[in-house]
Design an enzyme around this catalytic site. Structure first.
Site, PDB file in Angstrom:
ATOM      1  N   ARG A   1       0.724  -1.155   0.094  1.00 31.47           N
ATOM      2  CA  ARG A   1       0.134   0.103  -0.021  1.00 31.47           C
ATOM      3  C   ARG A   1       0.845   1.342  -0.135  1.00 31.47           C
ATOM      4  NH1 ARG A   1      -1.232   2.132   4.374  1.00 31.47           N
ATOM      5  NH2 ARG A   1      -1.439   0.254   5.403  1.00 31.47           N
TER       6      ARG A   1
ATOM      7  N   TYR B   1     -16.796  15.199 -15.152  1.00 30.36           N
ATOM      8  CA  TYR B   1     -17.283  13.748 -15.059  1.00 30.36           C
ATOM      9  C   TYR B   1     -18.054  13.315 -13.971  1.00 30.36           C
ATOM     10  CZ  TYR B   1     -16.433   8.568 -14.757  1.00 30.36           C
ATOM     11  OH  TYR B   1     -16.469   7.239 -14.647  1.00 30.36           O
TER      12      TYR B   1
ATOM     13  N   ASP C   1      -8.110  18.001 -14.974  1.00 33.75           N
ATOM     14  CA  ASP C   1      -8.121  16.352 -15.308  1.00 33.75           C
ATOM     15  C   ASP C   1      -8.007  16.393 -16.848  1.00 33.75           C
ATOM     16  OD1 ASP C   1      -9.248  13.958 -16.229  1.00 33.75           O
ATOM     17  OD2 ASP C   1     -10.966  13.997 -14.492  1.00 33.75           O
TER      18      ASP C   1
ATOM     19  N   LYS D   1      -8.416   4.853 -18.890  1.00 31.75           N
ATOM     20  CA  LYS D   1      -8.999   5.187 -20.387  1.00 31.75           C
ATOM     21  C   LYS D   1      -7.933   4.785 -21.115  1.00 31.75           C
ATOM     22  CE  LYS D   1     -12.779   6.151 -18.040  1.00 31.75           C
ATOM     23  NZ  LYS D   1     -13.114   7.398 -17.430  1.00 31.75           N
TER      24      LYS D   1
HETATM   25  C1  LIG Z   1     -13.306   7.765 -16.319  1.00 31.56           C
HETATM   26  C2  LIG Z   1     -12.996   9.190 -15.829  1.00 31.56           C
HETATM   27  C3  LIG Z   1     -12.866   9.441 -14.385  1.00 31.56           C
HETATM   28  C4  LIG Z   1     -12.987   8.418 -13.255  1.00 31.56           C
HETATM   29  O1  LIG Z   1     -11.818   7.438 -13.610  1.00 31.56           O
HETATM   30  P1  LIG Z   1     -11.986   5.821 -13.174  1.00 31.56           P
HETATM   31  O2  LIG Z   1     -10.590   5.417 -13.479  1.00 31.56           O
HETATM   32  O3  LIG Z   1     -13.263   5.409 -13.533  1.00 31.56           O
HETATM   33  O4  LIG Z   1     -12.251   6.051 -11.501  1.00 31.56           O
HETATM   34  C5  LIG Z   1     -12.399  10.749 -14.188  1.00 31.56           C
HETATM   35  N1  LIG Z   1     -12.384  11.820 -14.922  1.00 31.56           N
HETATM   36  C6  LIG Z   1     -12.550  11.492 -16.242  1.00 31.56           C
HETATM   37  C7  LIG Z   1     -12.655  12.669 -17.361  1.00 31.56           C
HETATM   38  C8  LIG Z   1     -12.876  10.058 -16.703  1.00 31.56           C
HETATM   39  O5  LIG Z   1     -13.118   9.993 -18.125  1.00 31.56           O
END
Ligand SMILES: *Cc1c(COP(=O)(O)O)cnc(C)c1O
Length: 393
Positions: A54, A107, A179, A204
């Protein structure tokens, strides 16, 4: 029954004078030390070593260094999900009494953090349109500590005025977290533009195969970066070795995948715009996109791998479209190696009222495409068939 006498309880790893070319997956939760002096040196930072998964492990370190290099960051933290990264950025910077200003099309889960979880902790939040710096500036309060925006929004692919918001926030002494999941570091590097914090859902396009759930958060200020790591370890946001190992493998092909799916997305956007039955196409690199000029200054004219569009025919047309889009997964995620189709009205934006969706431009005929690495001609032909099928209902 008696124990097998000849079997050692833990079999040692075989020695080899040659080295593996692939970094190993290291799932060990805990690491053994030679003696208390050695362990002490490790904790004091005098000797490099892992102690407990961790707190850190080789697979997270390798992945973190790879994403650091892509984002021009140092000491970025790999988290167990993109939401883990968003949470670390928020909880690592704000305290009760502070205010966080977010973009109004964040998101879905980030919006829920802003609207439900932070207020519960005594942290005020509000939202504004990130394509409009004046609106953002007007929403700043004396106690605003952090701004949270996404470079490119979901699902309408609006391009935030990242440079304008950073300049305004700098003058006001407010931190900016970006982000950067949709454009990836190939499309935009927020830290180099002056952002304080960059966030990714590595799940992603970065990992790119829909088989690892991971996030990443980095801060420009080394003290803040250190705080993020401590917070992630204490709150249990750190990532599993297996997911990191898969993502490392995925990242080796990142540039190839990025170039392929971005080139195909640009072609698909143009092809869709020419199809009868398609009412509108949203792709930042197209000259008819509302933020086209900003996409040139911020994203270097690259439109990315996401394309959104709208067809006529309501829900019935949408059903016909998806059923006729043979071989394409209808699934509410993005960044897979293969193309996926999502329908915000029944997934990411289902909690909104139809009026609220309409205000965002999300109708029953609105689709978001995450373009994959399939051959472009065949993919465009599939969309052509599916749009025709939608037109026939
Ligand atoms: C998918 C996504 C998240 C969250 O990510 P996870 O890996 O699903 O927790 C946050 N911001 C954006 C822009 C996303 O596309």
């Amino acid at each position: 029954m008696s124990d097998t006498p000849s079997k050692p309880f833990r079999t040692p790893w075989p020695g080899s004078v040659s080295r593996p070319v692939v970094n190993p997956l290291q799932p060990s939760v805990v690491y053994a030390s030679d003696d208390p002096d050695a362990l002490d040196a490790q904790y004091e930072g005098g000797a490099k070593g892992f102690t407990y998964a961790r707190e850190g492990h080789p697979n997270a370190e390798v992945l973190g260094q790879m994403v650091d290099a892509m984002e021009g960051a140092k000491g970025g933290v790999v988290t167990g999900s993109g939401m883990g990264a968003v949470t670390v950025a928020l909880l690592g910077t704000v305290r009760a009494g502070d205010h966080v200003l977010g973009a109004d099309q964040l998101y879905g889960r980030s919006l829920r953090l802003m609207n439900e979880e932070l207020p519960r902790l005594g942290i005020a939040t509000s939202l504004a349109d990130p394509t409009d710096v004046a609106a953002f500036e007007a929403a700043i309060r004396p106690e605003t500590r952090l701004i949270l925006i996404e470079t490119v929004s979901n699902p309408t692919l609006r391009v935030a005025d990242v440079d304008g918001i950073i300049a305004m926030a700098l003058a006001r002494g407010v931190l900016v977290a970006v982000d950067n999941t949709f454009p990836t570091p190939r499309g935009c590097q927020p830290l180099a533009r002056g952002a304080d914090i960059v966030i990714h859902s590595v799940t992603k396009l970065m990992a790119g195969h829909s088989d690892a759930t991971l996030g990443y958060v980095a801060a420009r200020d080394p003290d803040l970066a250190a705080r993020f790591l401590t917070l992630a370890v204490s709150m249990g946001f750190t990532a599993s070795p297996f997911d990191c190992w898969l993502a490392e493998r995925g990242l080796y092909s990142f540039d190839l995948r990025y170039e392929r799916c971005t080139a195909t997305a640009a072609r698909l956007g143009d092809a869709l715009a020419d199809m009868p039955g398609v009412e509108r196409v949203l792709y930042p690199a197209r000259s008819d996109h509302p933020d086209h000029n900003r996409s040139i200054s911020l994203l270097g004219g690259e439109g990315g791998h996401m394309v959104s569009f709208e067809i006529a025919g309501g829900r019935a047309g949408a059903n016909a479209f998806v059923r006729a889009a043979e071989g394409l997964n209808f699934a509410p995620t993005l960044g897979d190696i293969a193309t996926t189709i999502s329908h915000p009205a029944t997934s990411s934006h289902r909690a909104l009222t139809p009026e609220a969706r309409a205000a965002l431009g999300i109708s029953e005929g609105f689709f978001r495409i995450s373009v994959g690495c399939e051959p472009a001609d065949a993919l465009i032909a599939t969309f052509d068939t599916a749009v025709r099928a939608a037109c026939e209902v």
